[in-house]
Design an enzyme around this catalytic site. Structure first.
Site, PDB file in Angstrom:
ATOM      1  N   GLU A 176       0.833  -1.209   0.000  1.00  0.00           N
ATOM      2  CA  GLU A 176       0.000   0.000   0.000  1.00  0.00           C
ATOM      3  C   GLU A 176       0.863   1.254   0.000  1.00  0.00           C
ATOM      4  OE1 GLU A 176      -2.911  -0.303  -0.808  1.00  0.00           O
ATOM      5  OE2 GLU A 176      -3.148  -2.442  -0.412  1.00  0.00           O
ATOM      6  N   HIS A 221       1.896   2.298  -3.417  1.00  0.00           N
ATOM      7  CA  HIS A 221       0.973   3.193  -4.118  1.00  0.00           C
ATOM      8  C   HIS A 221       1.239   4.650  -3.739  1.00  0.00           C
ATOM      9  CE1 HIS A 221      -1.339   0.129  -6.039  1.00  0.00           C
ATOM     10  NE2 HIS A 221      -1.752  -0.428  -4.914  1.00  0.00           N
ATOM     11  N   HIS A 261       2.222   7.725  -6.213  1.00  0.00           N
ATOM     12  CA  HIS A 261       1.542   9.026  -6.209  1.00  0.00           C
ATOM     13  C   HIS A 261       2.558  10.153  -6.088  1.00  0.00           C
ATOM     14  CE1 HIS A 261      -1.907  11.659  -4.394  1.00  0.00           C
ATOM     15  NE2 HIS A 261      -1.578  12.022  -5.610  1.00  0.00           N
TER      16      HIS A 261
END
Length: 226
Positions: A97, A100, A104
């Site tokens: 996670e 991610h 970004h």
């Protein structure tokens, strides 16, 4: 028509198998304690900090396998088993996670493309199935509703395939980081890679299933036009 039903049954069977394998893998690896004793929360915060990311919060959310990164409010959301867990499974999910979040921060193109599609698809998905259903009932009168429905479904299928590089890249970033920073030993690394492999396969099966359904709708539409 029979071929379409056969494909649907095969895809459904494969999907159920992959889901079962994923759950069994996470059950297994949740029982394997991490040698360094870190929790998922601690691993996530460490990965974010060492990646130069200081504006992302790590939160605990209810549920099981509900872990996700929210680019809107910049939060890494971890299920209780991962947030508080000190297992191989917790390490794999938490770092994934955070992968991610790194995407970004680095403006990873596939994630940006995917995020841009979300607002439109969240609205379209509320009406898409109804439009397709109406189109099937009206197919002998007009093909316009079905054509619109198929177009919307094609976008959701595209979205599912765009999700694939996003998920695989996040896993690759996670695995590279936990190995480089010795978050896991060799045995734990193999387990982490195996867990994330099965997680990624759920997205792959979903994409294939969406494509199969799209082709079925297209065959209905083309059959009517012929």
């Amino acid at each position: 028509m029979g071929g379409a039903y056969l494909i649907a049954i095969i895809v459904m069977g494969v999907s159920l198998y992959v889901q079962w394998r994923l759950k069994s893998k996470f059950e297994e690896y949740s029982q394997v304690g991490l040698s360094n004793g870190m929790s998922g929360k601690e691993i996530a915060e460490t990965m974010l900090r060492e990646s130069g990311i200081f504006d992302v919060r790590v939160l605990s959310v209810e549920g099981r396998l509900t872990d996700h990164y929210n680019p809107q409010d910049k939060t890494v959301n971890l299920s209780p088993d991962v947030y508080y867990g000190r297992s191989v499974a917790a390490a794999a999910v938490a770092s994934h996670e955070c992968g991610h979040a790194v995407q970004h921060a680095k403006a990873y193109s596939w994630l940006q493309f995917r995020s841009q599609m979300v607002p439109f698809l969240s609205i379209a998905s509320q009406y898409m199935q109804w439009i397709i259903l109406a189109g099937i009932f009206m197919i002998n009168t007009t093909i316009i509703p079905l054509a619109i429905g198929v177009g919307l479904f094609a976008l959701t299928t595209l979205f599912s395939f765009i999700t694939l590089p996003v998920e695989y890249d996040a896993s690759n970033r996670a695995l590279a980081w936990i190995q480089k920073n010795r978050i896991v030993n060799e045995r734990e690394y193999v387990m982490s890679a195996d867990a994330l492999k099965w997680a990624a396969r759920t997205y792959l099966v979903a994409a294939i299933g969406s494509l199969a359904t799209l082709l079925y709708y297209v065959s209905l539409l083309m059959g009517r036009r012929d």
